[in-house]
Design an enzyme around this catalytic site. Sequence first.
Site, PDB file in Angstrom:
ATOM      1  N   ASP A 430      61.264 117.029  84.318  1.00  0.00           N
ATOM      2  CA  ASP A 430      61.337 118.462  84.018  1.00  0.00           C
ATOM      3  C   ASP A 430      60.154 118.839  83.129  1.00  0.00           C
ATOM      4  O   ASP A 430      59.394 117.974  82.690  1.00  0.00           O
ATOM      5  CB  ASP A 430      62.664 118.701  83.276  1.00  0.00           C
ATOM      6  CG  ASP A 430      63.009 120.177  83.160  1.00  0.00           C
ATOM      7  OD1 ASP A 430      62.500 120.986  83.948  1.00  0.00           O
ATOM      8  OD2 ASP A 430      63.812 120.518  82.265  1.00  0.00           O
ATOM      9  N   GLU A 433      55.046 121.510  83.629  1.00  0.00           N
ATOM     10  CA  GLU A 433      53.993 122.492  83.995  1.00  0.00           C
ATOM     11  C   GLU A 433      52.700 122.230  83.236  1.00  0.00           C
ATOM     12  O   GLU A 433      51.654 122.589  83.764  1.00  0.00           O
ATOM     13  CB  GLU A 433      54.503 123.911  83.726  1.00  0.00           C
ATOM     14  CG  GLU A 433      55.641 124.327  84.634  1.00  0.00           C
ATOM     15  CD  GLU A 433      56.937 123.563  84.381  1.00  0.00           C
ATOM     16  OE1 GLU A 433      57.159 123.169  83.227  1.00  0.00           O
ATOM     17  OE2 GLU A 433      57.695 123.348  85.333  1.00  0.00           O
ATOM     18  N   ASP A 567      65.162 126.913  86.849  1.00  0.00           N
ATOM     19  CA  ASP A 567      66.249 127.422  86.009  1.00  0.00           C
ATOM     20  C   ASP A 567      66.673 128.822  86.405  1.00  0.00           C
ATOM     21  O   ASP A 567      66.487 129.775  85.653  1.00  0.00           O
ATOM     22  CB  ASP A 567      65.788 127.448  84.552  1.00  0.00           C
ATOM     23  CG  ASP A 567      65.443 126.055  84.057  1.00  0.00           C
ATOM     24  OD1 ASP A 567      65.816 125.083  84.730  1.00  0.00           O
ATOM     25  OD2 ASP A 567      64.820 125.956  83.000  1.00  0.00           O
TER      26      ASP A 567
HETATM   27  C1  LIG Z   1      62.453 131.096  88.777  1.00  0.00           C
HETATM   28  C2  LIG Z   1      63.403 130.335  89.587  1.00  0.00           C
HETATM   29  O1  LIG Z   1      63.486 129.139  89.533  1.00  0.00           O
HETATM   30  N1  LIG Z   1      64.155 131.039  90.347  1.00  0.00           N
HETATM   31  C3  LIG Z   1      65.105 130.433  91.198  1.00  0.00           C
HETATM   32  C4  LIG Z   1      66.434 131.015  90.897  1.00  0.00           C
HETATM   33  O2  LIG Z   1      67.346 130.861  91.873  1.00  0.00           O
HETATM   34  C5  LIG Z   1      66.942 131.143  93.171  1.00  0.00           C
HETATM   35  C6  LIG Z   1      68.095 130.910  94.015  1.00  0.00           C
HETATM   36  O3  LIG Z   1      68.602 129.647  93.832  1.00  0.00           O
HETATM   37  C7  LIG Z   1      65.765 130.302  93.547  1.00  0.00           C
HETATM   38  O4  LIG Z   1      65.372 130.572  94.831  1.00  0.00           O
HETATM   39  C8  LIG Z   1      64.674 130.635  92.602  1.00  0.00           C
HETATM   40  O5  LIG Z   1      63.557 129.873  92.852  1.00  0.00           O
END
Ligand SMILES: CC(=O)N[C@H]1CO[C@H](CO)[C@@H](O)[C@@H]1O
Length: 884
Positions: A430, A433, A567
């Site tokens: 995790d 980045e 997240d």
């Molecule tokens: C920013 C991020 O990770 N967004 C995620 C939040 O949830 C949706 C649905 O599961 C994901 O597609 C996104 O990438």
Amino acid sequence: MTKVSFIFVAIALLSGQVLCQTDATYAVSTSAPGYKINGHVENTEAGLQIPLTFNSNGNKKTGVDIFGKTIKDLVVNVEYETEERLHVKISDKANKQYLVPDSPLGFERPKVKHYASSKDRNLDFQYTAKPFNFKVIRKNDKVAIFDTSNLPLVFEDQYLELSTKVPKDANIYGFGEVTAPFKRTTNITTIWARDNPDDFYRNIYGAHPYYQEVRDGKAHGALLMSSHGMDIITTEGRITYKVIGGVLDFYFFAPKSGTPNDLSIAYTDLIGKPMMPSHWMLGWHHCRYGYKDISSVETVIKKYKEANIPLQTAWVDIDYMDQTKDFTFDNIKFPRDKMIALGKQLHKHGQNYVVMVDPAISANSTYEPYVRGTEMDVWIKNADGTDFIGEVWPGFTTFPDWWHPNATKYWSKEIIDFVDLLGVDGLWVDMNEPASFCLGSCGTGKIDAGNQPYRWTYTEEEQAQNHTRWEKELIKMGNPPGEERNLLYPKYAINNGGGNLSEFTVATTALHYGDIPHYDIHNLYGHAEGYITRNALIKQNKKVRPFVLTRSSFVGSGKNVGHWTGDNHSFWSYLKNSLANVLNFQMFGVSYSGADVCGFNDNTTEELCTRWMEIGAFYPFARNHNNNAAVDQEPYLWESTAEASRIAINARYTLLPYFYTLFEESNRLGTGVWRPLIFEYPAYEELSANDVQTLVGSDILLSPVLDEGETIVKAQFPGGIWYDWYTHEATVDNQSKNKVKSVTLDAPLTHIPIHIRGGAIIPTKTPKYTVGETYATPYKLIIALDSKNQANGRLYIDDGESLNVNSCSDIDFTYKTGKLKASGKFDYKKAEKIGSITLIGKSTSKLESARIGKKSTKLTHSRNSVTVEGLSIDLNRSFDIEFK
Ligand SMILES: CC(=O)N[C@H]1CO[C@H](CO)[C@@H](O)[C@@H]1O
Ligand SMILES: *[C@@H]1O[C@H](CO)[C@@H](O)[C@H](O)[C@H]1NC(C)=O
Ligand SMILES: *[C@@H]1O[C@H](CO)[C@@H](O)[C@H](O)[C@H]1NC(C)=O
Ligand SMILES: *[C@@H]1O[C@H](CO)[C@@H](O)[C@H](O)[C@H]1NC(C)=O
Ligand SMILES: *[C@@H]1O[C@H](CO)[C@@H](O)[C@H](O)[C@H]1NC(C)=O
Ligand SMILES: *[C@@H]1O[C@H](CO)[C@@H](O)[C@H](O)[C@H]1NC(C)=O
Ligand SMILES: *[C@@H]1O[C@H](CO)[C@@H](O)[C@H](O)[C@H]1NC(C)=O
Ligand SMILES: *[C@@H]1O[C@H](CO)[C@@H](O)[C@H](O)[C@H]1NC(C)=O
Ligand SMILES: *[C@@H]1O[C@H](CO)[C@@H](O)[C@H](O)[C@H]1NC(C)=O
């Protein structure tokens, strides 16, 4: 971007419409004079080499040094690498601009032995001399798939710009990582790896400057092989790249067949094929951040079992660590012995175990991973040569510099010792980045300061004070010696959702080994960690396939790791968007991917979690994951969620051999495990924006409910026959080719509509509690007939875990004129059997018996199908079965 520069004029669109966007980012640099050919165009073994020089027309004032220093002399290398791939690299003649590094940490470019001949290749390169512009032509239909005509080329040290024309309302897919609808419309996609949980349309964790377009039913793609920050503008009639460093290193792909699946093959021929998961990885995973102690984890495992919801893998988030330091255990809540015992217990029950590890290492002089790393000098450095110290969970932390010659050795030892000790089956990397909670090297001189309050726990005023101080110190630290670029505040700032480039990450002025500023390499950090971690796991256990799940990724990461989409929030909008995100990662060559089921941040609800479990059960990587601040969301907590979970996970486990066969295809060819309808039916324009249904492979169509309060789904079905998974009824019966049928499907709360494509043969198993138990049951074939009463399918079998597979079977099933034939390769010798066969289709009502060898067996009739049970057909050789 706030300031509108004078050189930006919102240009009239190629389509004739006027661009309404006021943001200068949308415009092209119309004042830039571009480049012209300067000297001989050379025919090389690979293609062409074209010398360019800046097209200054005497007037030095306009279009020069727009956002950096104009580089006057360029070279264009055109290489016909394969019949379906063209490499066009526009670089500075002096070779000073940073290139994405080759092996081992970046991207391993295949060595080309024989370039494609002009006769065989499907791509041509056409150019004009003054100004220099080019077109990439797809030869078999003469379409210009990339066309820079009348659009500026800017090449400066910190700003590169190039655009291509695209048709009106083009079907553009890709560019990421971003949370946005699958089909990309007018937008700015910023690429700069960033730890952010929920910004729709803004840059998040990974960097994939790749897109696919489906035009007139045919697919092509383009990759800009760059590790630099960039904005990609997709707007009516045009795509524009605005990049803050490096060179313009493009690869174009145009499969002869024109199919999106063949495009995926061509793309992954370059970037690497997706990794092959083990059987267990395809089971259901559960995790939560915020379990208060190990007995909470044990309780969850127990309650899953009591509720009879299959659980394959239990995960532990950073909670297990001592003060959130990697490779340590909280003595009271997650004591080492109990953590080890948990793994043993899981394994005893045929289950698996994964924990989290972050790259940031606590700057603590009695913490061994820090001591060892310091001895080996592996940390990212400040411009003045001291260690760069940011702030993550354990307080002030250093960051391994994956490019340092000691880094692989350092990290491998930490990983191997830890995995040996704990007995986990995989690691979850995790915060890579990399994330840092302060700005710059805020921990310089503060070793042994211990845990720090997190940035967001201060008052706004205190945060602002901290920020001002950090920024001053960062500016004071200045550029690395000899560096002339403005690394902290490049004039073209890209639309980074976090603000300035160094916010929430390592400073762009920090140095990697060889004096490479973080500015040039930022987007590769997570990729590099994934690569090194995978190799460490292989060293730890050479026999089984390693499991690494990463948050940050780059072009080619799928070869090493899987990905979860980060997240996200427990909102309906995120549930809906998860399909597009998973589909994006299939396109990026990261097949093993999924979103946090039921949502990570914020409180889920029974209905949302129920609907999310239904589709989440089919994510290629399927895991429920929750945040510490949110209400519990284990699927057994609500009756409807438990019921829906059992149904959906059982369907997944029934389909495990089908999933596994698709993963093998993905690993060998590069095709997606999940596929958007438009990629399987590219000629159906009506499907181009459908990202609310998805296919698993070609044959299973999922039509989930994604809206609150809904109990119906308006689903699209392409031509042919589509059978309901549960009832075997033909929901769509012999729809004619090239026509899409819209059907309103019933979907009460615990139901996810699933359809089987007529014409498919699907290998299945009987679902049990674990993947191992499921795999121990005999195979069951489902034969879903098309309008000609035919079907075919494939089954891949190996031991489900070996890194180097030494025996496997690859079986083709065909059904025609009442006869099922199994042929192919039958090398996997372990007893594998077919126990039953079900035929679905109108005509099956006439069938009465199945003849296998000399034996004839009666068929059992249901409403829309017939079944022959109690079989024991060895899958170690070819066979025929006749149905009469
Ligand atoms: C920013 C991020 O990770 N967004 C995620 C939040 O949830 C949706 C649905 O599961 C994901 O597609 C996104 O990438
Ligand atoms: C991106 O597209 C979305 C949806 O159309 C829109 O709401 C958003 O404003 C767009 N963003 C930009 C920067 O144009
Ligand atoms: C690698 O680590 C060793 C100590 O193990 C150290 O002596 C050496 O200087 C390090 N190499 C580099 C390039 O820093
Ligand atoms: C430093 O690490 C050691 C070993 O993990 C730990 O016992 C100690 O509490 C840490 N010190 C601080 C200030 O965090
Ligand atoms: C942030 O501000 C608080 C309050 O002024 C201070 O105590 C703390 O040390 C600062 N944190 C950092 C990392 O500079
Ligand atoms: C970015 O840096 C500039 C220049 O130092 C500063 O004025 C601005 O406030 C910074 N932006 C953010 C979001 O911190
Ligand atoms: C989630 O629920 C908890 C418990 O009911 C509550 O304390 C918290 O404020 C909720 N969180 C949000 C973001 O609504
Ligand atoms: C399906 O439709 C095609 C024509 O579209 C026709 O030839 C065929 O007989 C039909 N098959 C069935 C089973 O209805
Ligand atoms: C296949 O397996 C069966 C039973 O396990 C065995 O009798 C037979 O010899 C095997 N055939 C081949 C070709 O290996």
